[in-house]
Design a protein around this motif. Structure first.
Motif, PDB file in Angstrom:
ATOM      1  N   PHE A  68     -24.230 -26.294  71.105  1.00 21.71           N
ATOM      2  CA  PHE A  68     -23.500 -25.413  70.194  1.00 21.71           C
ATOM      3  C   PHE A  68     -22.330 -24.783  70.945  1.00 21.71           C
ATOM      4  O   PHE A  68     -22.518 -24.194  72.010  1.00 21.71           O
ATOM      5  N   LYS A  69     -21.123 -24.885  70.363  1.00 19.86           N
ATOM      6  CA  LYS A  69     -19.931 -24.393  71.057  1.00 19.86           C
ATOM      7  C   LYS A  69     -19.055 -23.543  70.145  1.00 19.86           C
ATOM      8  O   LYS A  69     -19.078 -23.700  68.919  1.00 19.86           O
ATOM      9  N   LEU A  70     -18.304 -22.655  70.764  1.00 18.86           N
ATOM     10  CA  LEU A  70     -17.318 -21.825  70.084  1.00 18.86           C
ATOM     11  C   LEU A  70     -16.085 -21.781  70.974  1.00 18.86           C
ATOM     12  O   LEU A  70     -16.186 -21.423  72.155  1.00 18.86           O
ATOM     13  N   PHE A  71     -14.931 -22.170  70.428  1.00 19.54           N
ATOM     14  CA  PHE A  71     -13.696 -22.275  71.226  1.00 19.54           C
ATOM     15  C   PHE A  71     -13.903 -23.177  72.446  1.00 19.54           C
ATOM     16  O   PHE A  71     -13.423 -22.893  73.544  1.00 19.54           O
ATOM     17  N   ASP A  72     -14.662 -24.246  72.248  1.00 20.58           N
ATOM     18  CA  ASP A  72     -14.959 -25.234  73.293  1.00 20.58           C
ATOM     19  C   ASP A  72     -15.858 -24.699  74.406  1.00 20.58           C
ATOM     20  O   ASP A  72     -16.044 -25.368  75.427  1.00 20.58           O
ATOM     21  N   LEU A  73     -16.410 -23.495  74.223  1.00 22.13           N
ATOM     22  CA  LEU A  73     -17.346 -22.949  75.204  1.00 22.13           C
ATOM     23  C   LEU A  73     -18.777 -23.062  74.689  1.00 22.13           C
ATOM     24  O   LEU A  73     -19.032 -22.767  73.520  1.00 22.13           O
ATOM     25  N   PRO A  74     -19.716 -23.457  75.538  1.00 28.12           N
ATOM     26  CA  PRO A  74     -21.119 -23.440  75.120  1.00 28.12           C
ATOM     27  C   PRO A  74     -21.527 -22.023  74.726  1.00 28.12           C
ATOM     28  O   PRO A  74     -21.076 -21.050  75.339  1.00 28.12           O
ATOM     29  N   VAL A  75     -22.352 -21.895  73.713  1.00 27.76           N
ATOM     30  CA  VAL A  75     -22.786 -20.573  73.273  1.00 27.76           C
ATOM     31  C   VAL A  75     -23.486 -19.838  74.409  1.00 27.76           C
ATOM     32  O   VAL A  75     -23.418 -18.610  74.508  1.00 27.76           O
ATOM     33  N   GLU A  76     -24.122 -20.575  75.311  1.00 27.67           N
ATOM     34  CA  GLU A  76     -24.802 -19.962  76.457  1.00 27.67           C
ATOM     35  C   GLU A  76     -23.809 -19.278  77.397  1.00 27.67           C
ATOM     36  O   GLU A  76     -24.119 -18.248  77.986  1.00 27.67           O
ATOM     37  N   GLU A  77     -22.626 -19.862  77.531  1.00 27.85           N
ATOM     38  CA  GLU A  77     -21.608 -19.264  78.387  1.00 27.85           C
ATOM     39  C   GLU A  77     -21.114 -17.954  77.777  1.00 27.85           C
ATOM     40  O   GLU A  77     -20.831 -16.988  78.496  1.00 27.85           O
ATOM     41  N   ILE A  78     -21.002 -17.913  76.466  1.00 25.48           N
ATOM     42  CA  ILE A  78     -20.603 -16.681  75.787  1.00 25.48           C
ATOM     43  C   ILE A  78     -21.681 -15.612  75.971  1.00 25.48           C
ATOM     44  O   ILE A  78     -21.376 -14.445  76.245  1.00 25.48           O
ATOM     45  N   LEU A  79     -22.943 -16.002  75.856  1.00 24.41           N
ATOM     46  CA  LEU A  79     -24.054 -15.065  76.062  1.00 24.41           C
ATOM     47  C   LEU A  79     -24.064 -14.516  77.489  1.00 24.41           C
ATOM     48  O   LEU A  79     -24.486 -13.381  77.715  1.00 24.41           O
ATOM     49  N   PHE A  80     -23.598 -15.324  78.436  1.00 21.94           N
ATOM     50  CA  PHE A  80     -23.550 -14.918  79.841  1.00 21.94           C
ATOM     51  C   PHE A  80     -22.797 -13.597  80.009  1.00 21.94           C
ATOM     52  O   PHE A  80     -23.160 -12.763  80.841  1.00 21.94           O
ATOM     53  N   PHE A  81     -21.738 -13.395  79.212  1.00 23.01           N
ATOM     54  CA  PHE A  81     -20.921 -12.186  79.330  1.00 23.01           C
ATOM     55  C   PHE A  81     -21.533 -10.984  78.612  1.00 23.01           C
ATOM     56  O   PHE A  81     -20.950  -9.896  78.606  1.00 23.01           O
ATOM     57  N   LEU A  82     -22.698 -11.205  78.028  1.00 21.51           N
ATOM     58  CA  LEU A  82     -23.494 -10.107  77.481  1.00 21.51           C
ATOM     59  C   LEU A  82     -24.699  -9.826  78.366  1.00 21.51           C
ATOM     60  O   LEU A  82     -24.985  -8.678  78.715  1.00 21.51           O
ATOM     61  N   THR A  83     -25.386 -10.881  78.743  1.00 21.62           N
ATOM     62  CA  THR A  83     -26.642 -10.705  79.489  1.00 21.62           C
ATOM     63  C   THR A  83     -26.415 -10.199  80.905  1.00 21.62           C
ATOM     64  O   THR A  83     -27.096  -9.270  81.356  1.00 21.62           O
ATOM     65  N   VAL A  84     -25.448 -10.773  81.620  1.00 20.63           N
ATOM     66  CA  VAL A  84     -25.210 -10.386  83.011  1.00 20.63           C
ATOM     67  C   VAL A  84     -24.662  -8.964  83.120  1.00 20.63           C
ATOM     68  O   VAL A  84     -25.189  -8.152  83.905  1.00 20.63           O
ATOM     69  N   PRO A  85     -23.623  -8.583  82.365  1.00 18.62           N
ATOM     70  CA  PRO A  85     -23.157  -7.186  82.442  1.00 18.62           C
ATOM     71  C   PRO A  85     -24.239  -6.186  82.044  1.00 18.62           C
ATOM     72  O   PRO A  85     -24.368  -5.135  82.677  1.00 18.62           O
ATOM     73  N   PHE A  86     -25.011  -6.500  81.009  1.00 24.70           N
ATOM     74  CA  PHE A  86     -26.083  -5.593  80.589  1.00 24.70           C
ATOM     75  C   PHE A  86     -27.052  -5.366  81.737  1.00 24.70           C
ATOM     76  O   PHE A  86     -27.410  -4.226  82.059  1.00 24.70           O
ATOM     77  N   ALA A  87     -27.494  -6.455  82.372  1.00 24.16           N
ATOM     78  CA  ALA A  87     -28.459  -6.351  83.468  1.00 24.16           C
ATOM     79  C   ALA A  87     -27.874  -5.582  84.648  1.00 24.16           C
ATOM     80  O   ALA A  87     -28.569  -4.764  85.277  1.00 24.16           O
ATOM     81  N   CYS A  88     -26.611  -5.788  84.947  1.00 29.24           N
ATOM     82  CA  CYS A  88     -26.003  -5.147  86.123  1.00 29.24           C
ATOM     83  C   CYS A  88     -25.703  -3.670  85.891  1.00 29.24           C
ATOM     84  O   CYS A  88     -25.853  -2.858  86.810  1.00 29.24           O
ATOM     85  N   VAL A  89     -25.286  -3.306  84.682  1.00 33.80           N
ATOM     86  CA  VAL A  89     -25.083  -1.884  84.389  1.00 33.80           C
ATOM     87  C   VAL A  89     -26.431  -1.169  84.392  1.00 33.80           C
ATOM     88  O   VAL A  89     -26.530  -0.017  84.811  1.00 33.80           O
ATOM     89  N   PHE A  90     -27.465  -1.867  83.954  1.00 36.52           N
ATOM     90  CA  PHE A  90     -28.826  -1.321  84.030  1.00 36.52           C
ATOM     91  C   PHE A  90     -29.198  -1.027  85.484  1.00 36.52           C
ATOM     92  O   PHE A  90     -29.728   0.044  85.800  1.00 36.52           O
ATOM     93  N   ILE A  91     -28.908  -1.960  86.385  1.00 39.30           N
ATOM     94  CA  ILE A  91     -29.168  -1.755  87.813  1.00 39.30           C
ATOM     95  C   ILE A  91     -28.389  -0.549  88.324  1.00 39.30           C
ATOM     96  O   ILE A  91     -28.922   0.299  89.041  1.00 39.30           O
ATOM     97  N   TYR A  92     -27.136  -0.455  87.933  1.00 40.68           N
ATOM     98  CA  TYR A  92     -26.263   0.661  88.332  1.00 40.68           C
ATOM     99  C   TYR A  92     -26.861   1.999  87.899  1.00 40.68           C
ATOM    100  O   TYR A  92     -26.924   2.955  88.684  1.00 40.68           O
ATOM    101  N   CYS A  93     -27.324   2.081  86.663  1.00 43.22           N
ATOM    102  CA  CYS A  93     -27.888   3.332  86.145  1.00 43.22           C
ATOM    103  C   CYS A  93     -29.213   3.670  86.819  1.00 43.22           C
ATOM    104  O   CYS A  93     -29.488   4.844  87.115  1.00 43.22           O
ATOM    105  N   CYS A  94     -30.044   2.666  87.068  1.00 46.22           N
ATOM    106  CA  CYS A  94     -31.321   2.904  87.741  1.00 46.22           C
ATOM    107  C   CYS A  94     -31.110   3.423  89.156  1.00 46.22           C
ATOM    108  O   CYS A  94     -31.793   4.358  89.594  1.00 46.22           O
ATOM    109  N   LEU A  95     -30.174   2.824  89.869  1.00 41.96           N
ATOM    110  CA  LEU A  95     -29.892   3.269  91.234  1.00 41.96           C
ATOM    111  C   LEU A  95     -29.350   4.697  91.241  1.00 41.96           C
ATOM    112  O   LEU A  95     -29.691   5.495  92.115  1.00 41.96           O
ATOM    113  N   ASN A  96     -28.510   5.023  90.264  1.00 40.50           N
ATOM    114  CA  ASN A  96     -27.981   6.383  90.168  1.00 40.50           C
ATOM    115  C   ASN A  96     -29.084   7.400  89.918  1.00 40.50           C
ATOM    116  O   ASN A  96     -29.009   8.546  90.377  1.00 40.50           O
ATOM    117  N   TYR A  97     -30.123   6.977  89.203  1.00 47.67           N
ATOM    118  CA  TYR A  97     -31.220   7.889  88.881  1.00 47.67           C
ATOM    119  C   TYR A  97     -32.190   8.027  90.052  1.00 47.67           C
ATOM    120  O   TYR A  97     -32.581   9.140  90.425  1.00 47.67           O
TER     121      TYR A  97
END
Length: 227
Positions: A68-97
């Motif tokens: 499945f693709k959108l603008f010639d990108l696999p849908v998984e690649e698009i999800l990558f820009f949601l899953t990875v930032p979410f996980a990393c900002v979560f790490i950032y907030c946990c470390l701050n706490y």
């Protein structure tokens, strides 16, 4: 297996989502500050991603994506820009706490200046490599803004979070580049790799996280000022 990239995305985000409801950190209450920045950053990086795919900077192995693709990108690649930032900002907030220790302003400035110099040098040395130029060009620009214009104090915490985020980074990118799910054209980068991971990926990730956390801090602080 065609679900490989999708499974990697799910595994990247599943534990941060579940742990977001922890009574101490309560990251779920900060989601509203996260979404706008993820949308803005995602738009920038997806534009970059589409361009790079069309220019042959990288490509995707059809054996490990659903098709499945959108603008010639696999849908998984698009999800990558949601899953990875979410996980990393979560790490950032946990470390701050949980970790009250912060880098000193002097140490943070030294790291920032090192990144600025490194970006400038690599831009000069590899000016004909598209992945290298765009990665370090954007990083140089954002670092100049954060250090010289906004003088962002959260960089003291960011550098610690970035180092910690390298653990999941090596797991996720290690799988993506060793299977491989993502194939890189070494004529468009420095050709340097750490294991199977291109050198540029480390700073591509840094720029992605810098943008997301910058917007996260901006929207969070704007809310505080309005109260």
């Amino acid at each position: 297996m065609k679900y490989t990239y999708l499974i990697i995305n799910i595994l990247t985000v599943i534990f941060p989502v579940i742990l977001s409801f922890d009574k101490r950190v309560q990251f779920c209450k900060s989601w509203k500050y996260l979404w706008p920045g993820m949308a803005i950053t995602g738009f920038v990086f997806l534009f970059w991603d589409v361009l790079f795919t069309k220019q042959g900077v990288w490509s995707f192995n059809d054996q490990y994506i659903t098709g499945f693709k959108l603008f010639d990108l696999p849908v998984e690649e698009i999800l990558f820009f949601l899953t990875v930032p979410f996980a990393c900002v979560f790490i950032y907030c946990c470390l701050n706490y949980y970790i009250k220790w912060r880098l000193s302003n002097k140490a943070s400035k030294l790291i920032s200046y090192f990144i600025l110099i490194l970006s400038g040098v690599l831009l000069l040395l590899f000016h004909n490599r598209l992945y290298t130029v765009v990665t370090f060009g954007l990083l140089l620009f954002f670092m100049l803004v954060l250090v010289g214009v906004t003088k962002s104090k959260w960089l003291n915490q960011f550098y610690i979070a970035y180092v910690v985020s390298l653990v999941p980074f090596y797991l996720v990118n290690g799988f993506l580049t060793s299977i491989p799910v993502v194939l890189y054209n070494d004529h468009q980068n420095t050709g340097l790799r750490i294991g199977t991971i291109p050198f540029e990926d480390h700073f591509y990730s840094m720029t992605l996280l810098l943008m997301n956390i910058a917007f996260f801090e901006y929207f969070k602080n704007r809310k505080k000022l309005s109260e």
